[in-house]
Scaffold this motif. Structure first.
Motif: not given
Length: 448
Positions: A186-187, A193-194, A155-156, A148-149
């Protein structure tokens, strides 16, 4: 006092994988939106990035179109059109945008796919949540969240590539581009993701005010209680009346926000239609007609509306549609009449008027030119609107694509043609070799 068992519900919602036409539509939208998002920055147009929002250069490149700061009115028109379109679509079909196209929904769906591919199906993920920490659990969770990261970082990087030439970022990202890459990643990881459905339930303002755009003819995901109640399992010797709902609970298991659609319209429902697919599959198995859960309206469920025309023939839908048409036509007209050459003319403030050695009156001007097209322009100038007026000397300017230039011009006029004070004058810049490419700017000529 009798005690009643309270079902244990996992804190984290693990939606079951649905199957059906609406699920296929959601998958198609995920693939389409991500294809556009990830591929578009890599497209080229006449040697430059086809789509680039160049804020430092104050230019927006959209294939063959270049927008400058003075063209931001088109951006405002686009935002207004999108807002009205969202209201129009909500009045027609509720939160269909949320269920199929919203970035939060799209990225949450991708994160669920990653989780499902690594940790297993719904039962396996719930069991993994309940299991104590072990080497296996740590490995699975590290793999899923690490993936996911990695996706969030991709995407970033792509997001920054819409604003900074993406090929320049490959192998070299620092400064502000690096900050925005990490910020967006991060967003993405945090929200999709969270938090996932918690964003829809507690953070999204659209869920809170959507009700003001609904009416009794708005299509929403609805449970047909008249057909489904009373609920009950299938029994061969059952004599009591029973509806078509077998109370299997699949509609709840596939819901990404964890609601029970059988309780009626709820603000948590994002109209993803996963419950429709699950229920239709059950209806096929028991030999009952599909549509126990379907897109319908309050009036249709009550039998007050027989024709689909009522969906479109409503005042609010007509008003939203008319506003969209006005904004769309005005924007299209602006684009159609927009010239590839822009100019503004400023008077020379060093002097108002002076006399030439030949006895003519002279005014000075500065013409600021911008070539918004993709072709180099060779420009010449002339003056209109004042009889006998002419340029003091012929001026030719070569202007490369997407470049600007400032040109000093001197306009002379015979004294007998000039009145005291100010009179109108028009300065025209026209292409030498491109027919029809010209721009004129009104200014004034000051006499004695």
């Amino acid at each position: 006092m009798s005690s009643r068992a309270i079902p244990i519900v996992p804190i984290k919602i693990h939606p079951r994988l649905p199957r059906g036409r609406f699920h296929n539509g959601r998958v198609a939208m995920v693939l389409l939106t991500q294809l556009l998002f990830f591929v578009t920055p890599w497209l080229t147009w006449h040697g430059r990035q086809a789509v680039l929002f160049d804020f430092p250069g104050s230019r927006f490149h959209l294939f063959g179109l270049t927008l400058l700061p003075q063209d931001f009115v088109y951006l405002a028109a686009l935002l207004i059109f999108c807002a009205i379109a969202l209201f129009w679509w909500t009045a027609l079909a509720g939160r269909l945008w949320c269920g199929f196209s919203c970035p939060q929904t799209v990225y949450s769906q991708i994160m669920v796919w990653i989780e499902r591919a690594i940790e297993g199906d719904r039962k396996a993920r719930i069991a993994l949540d309940a299991a104590p920490w072990s080497a296996k659990k740590l490995a699975l969770r590290s793999a899923s969240h690490g993936t996911m990261i990695a996706f969030s970082l991709a995407t970033g990087f792509t997001f920054v590539g819409w604003f900074v030439p993406v090929r320049e970022l490959v192998g070299h990202v620092d400064g502000w581009p690096l900050f925005w890459l990490l910020f967006y990643a991060a967003f993405t990881y945090l929200l999709a993701g969270l938090l996932r459905e918690k964003v829809c339930l507690f953070m999204c303002p659209y869920a809170r005010f959507q009700g003001v755009m609904f009416d009794k003819d708005t299509l929403v995901v609805s449970y047909d209680a008249q057909r489904g109640e009373p609920r009950g399992g299938l029994k061969k010797d059952a004599t009591a009346p029973r509806g078509d709902c077998v109370d299997c609970g699949l509609c709840v298991q596939v819901c990404p926000t964890g609601i029970d659609i059988r309780r009626g319209l709820q603000y948590e429902c994002i109209n993803c239609a996963a419950c429709i697919d699950a229920c239709d599959e059950v209806m096929d198995k028991i030999g009952a007609p599909r549509g126990l859960i379907r897109f319908s309206s309050e009036n249709r469920l009550a039998g007050k509306v027989d024709s689909a025309r009522r969906l479109l023939l409503r005042p609010r839908v007509a008003v939203y549609g008319a506003l969209m048409g006005v904004v769309g036509i005005a924007t299209a007209y602006g684009f159609a009449t927009r010239a590839p050459l822009e100019m503004n003319v400023l008077r020379d403030r060093a002097f108002l008027v002076r006399e030439t050695p030949e006895g003519w009156l002279e005014n000075g001007y500065t013409a600021n030119l911008v070539n918004t097209g993709d072709e180099t322009l060779i420009l010449r100038f002339r003056v209109d609107g004042l009889p006998g007026a002419k340029l003091a000397e012929p001026t030719i300017v070569t202007l490369a694509p997407e470049k600007s230039a400032s040109v000093m011009l001197r306009v002379d006029a015979p004294p007998e043609a000039v009145q005291r004070g100010s009179q109108p004058l028009r300065i025209v810049a026209e292409s030498v070799d491109e027919a029809g490419v010209s721009v004129g700017e009104k200014t004034s000529f000051i006499g004695e």
